[in-house]
Scaffold this motif. Structure first.
Motif, PDB file in Angstrom:
ATOM      1  N   GLN A  73       0.838  -1.213   0.000  1.00 37.95           N
ATOM      2  CA  GLN A  73       0.000   0.000   0.000  1.00 37.95           C
ATOM      3  C   GLN A  73       0.867   1.254   0.000  1.00 37.95           C
ATOM      4  O   GLN A  73       0.574   2.217  -0.715  1.00 37.95           O
ATOM      5  CB  GLN A  73      -0.927  -0.014   1.218  1.00 37.95           C
ATOM      6  CG  GLN A  73      -2.005  -1.100   1.102  1.00 37.95           C
ATOM      7  CD  GLN A  73      -2.756  -1.340   2.421  1.00 37.95           C
ATOM      8  OE1 GLN A  73      -2.174  -1.284   3.500  1.00 37.95           O
ATOM      9  NE2 GLN A  73      -4.037  -1.612   2.315  1.00 37.95           N
ATOM     10  N   ALA A  74       1.946   1.240   0.774  1.00 33.98           N
ATOM     11  CA  ALA A  74       2.866   2.390   0.802  1.00 33.98           C
ATOM     12  C   ALA A  74       3.453   2.616  -0.587  1.00 33.98           C
ATOM     13  O   ALA A  74       3.581   3.757  -1.049  1.00 33.98           O
ATOM     14  CB  ALA A  74       3.982   2.146   1.813  1.00 33.98           C
ATOM     15  N   GLY A  75       3.779   1.516  -1.256  1.00 30.62           N
ATOM     16  CA  GLY A  75       4.372   1.601  -2.590  1.00 30.62           C
ATOM     17  C   GLY A  75       3.441   2.212  -3.628  1.00 30.62           C
ATOM     18  O   GLY A  75       3.892   2.792  -4.619  1.00 30.62           O
ATOM     19  N   GLN A  76       2.124   2.102  -3.380  1.00 33.99           N
ATOM     20  CA  GLN A  76       1.153   2.661  -4.332  1.00 33.99           C
ATOM     21  C   GLN A  76       0.973   4.168  -4.145  1.00 33.99           C
ATOM     22  O   GLN A  76       0.472   4.851  -5.021  1.00 33.99           O
ATOM     23  CB  GLN A  76      -0.186   1.936  -4.179  1.00 33.99           C
ATOM     24  CG  GLN A  76      -0.107   0.492  -4.671  1.00 33.99           C
ATOM     25  CD  GLN A  76      -1.220  -0.390  -4.138  1.00 33.99           C
ATOM     26  OE1 GLN A  76      -1.964  -0.004  -3.238  1.00 33.99           O
ATOM     27  NE2 GLN A  76      -1.340  -1.594  -4.678  1.00 33.99           N
ATOM     28  N   ILE A  77       1.372   4.682  -2.979  1.00 33.97           N
ATOM     29  CA  ILE A  77       1.153   6.094  -2.661  1.00 33.97           C
ATOM     30  C   ILE A  77       2.270   6.977  -3.203  1.00 33.97           C
ATOM     31  O   ILE A  77       2.059   8.115  -3.571  1.00 33.97           O
ATOM     32  CB  ILE A  77       1.042   6.285  -1.115  1.00 33.97           C
ATOM     33  CG1 ILE A  77      -0.173   5.517  -0.584  1.00 33.97           C
ATOM     34  CG2 ILE A  77       0.977   7.751  -0.737  1.00 33.97           C
ATOM     35  CD1 ILE A  77      -0.259   5.464   0.929  1.00 33.97           C
ATOM     36  N   VAL A  78       3.492   6.452  -3.230  1.00 35.56           N
ATOM     37  CA  VAL A  78       4.655   7.280  -3.551  1.00 35.56           C
ATOM     38  C   VAL A  78       4.888   7.374  -5.061  1.00 35.56           C
ATOM     39  O   VAL A  78       4.367   6.568  -5.832  1.00 35.56           O
ATOM     40  CB  VAL A  78       5.933   6.719  -2.874  1.00 35.56           C
ATOM     41  CG1 VAL A  78       5.801   6.786  -1.365  1.00 35.56           C
ATOM     42  CG2 VAL A  78       6.217   5.283  -3.323  1.00 35.56           C
TER      43      VAL A  78
END
Length: 224
Positions: A73-78
């Motif tokens: 999920q973090a990877g989809q935000i950045v």
């Protein structure tokens, strides 16, 4: 404002103890995220770590089954391109870092890391917080449990007994190296004395004992 030059690849790794921080750093992790007692960093902590790592492409090692989704999920935000390697344990994360070949493409390294973690046997030794049963094993509160690749394999009353049983379960004819990271509740001397007995039975296998400093888990073990 001058944009800092981004490096092509950086690595973010989740850790569980100060000794493990040092090992992950020495193997090339750029940013360490501490998992803490429950071992689960937030999406925001991982987003901050990915940004701080300074890579155009970022490899993330969650090193805990419960952190893989958060990392994704973090990877989809950045804005950065993020590759989450699905490492479920610290030992898989360490094996993945060791397998990186500098000068290879990100894709080649990601494939290699995923391949390596599927082969490493990863053990953990911890204590039971309450009475329970698992796969026909009766477990009492404060019993010591030996876990192999996420499954409880062996239960006993002492670290020595469980470490012995678990490592014997993990070693086969192909095994070459056993790495043991001891946690904050055990000493190096104690660990070395347990390992000495196992070493005598397995003269062809190399044993490495290192300080991990992790809470809750007396030992992290890998067999390769």
């Amino acid at each position: 404002e001058v944009e800092e030059e981004k490096k092509p690849i950086s690595i973010v790794a989740v850790s569980a103890g100060d000794g493990i921080d040092a090992i992950l750093k020495s193997l090339g992790a750029d940013v360490i995220v501490r998992g803490g007692q429950t071992m689960n960093p937030s999406i925001q902590e991982l987003v901050d770590a990915i940004k701080a790592s300074g890579g155009e492409q970022v490899i993330v090692l969650p090193n805990n089954g419960n952190v893989i989704l958060t990392a994704t999920q973090a990877g989809q935000i950045v804005e950065e391109t993020v590759h989450v390697i699905p490492t479920k344990t610290i030992m898989q994360g360490i094996a993945a870092l060791i397998s990186i070949i500098h000068g290879s493409s990100v894709e080649e390294n990601v494939d290699r890391m995923k391949d390596v973690i599927s082969k490493v046997k990863s053990g953990e030794i911890t204590y039971a917080v309450r009475d329970s049963s698992y796969n026909g094993l009766a477990i009492k509160a404060n019993d010591i449990m030996g876990i192999l690749n996420g499954e409880i394999k062996t239960v006993g009353k002492t670290n020595e007994e469980v470490l012995n049983n678990l490592i014997n379960d993990m070693i086969d004819d192909e095994s070459e190296i056993v790495t043991i990271l001891y946690g904050e509740d055990v000493t190096e001397e104690e660990t070395e004395s347990f390992v000495e007995q196992i070493r005598e039975k397995n003269p062809d296998v190399e044993f490495e004992v290192q300080y991990g400093g992790q809470p809750v888990y007396s030992y992290f073990i890998s067999v390769e």
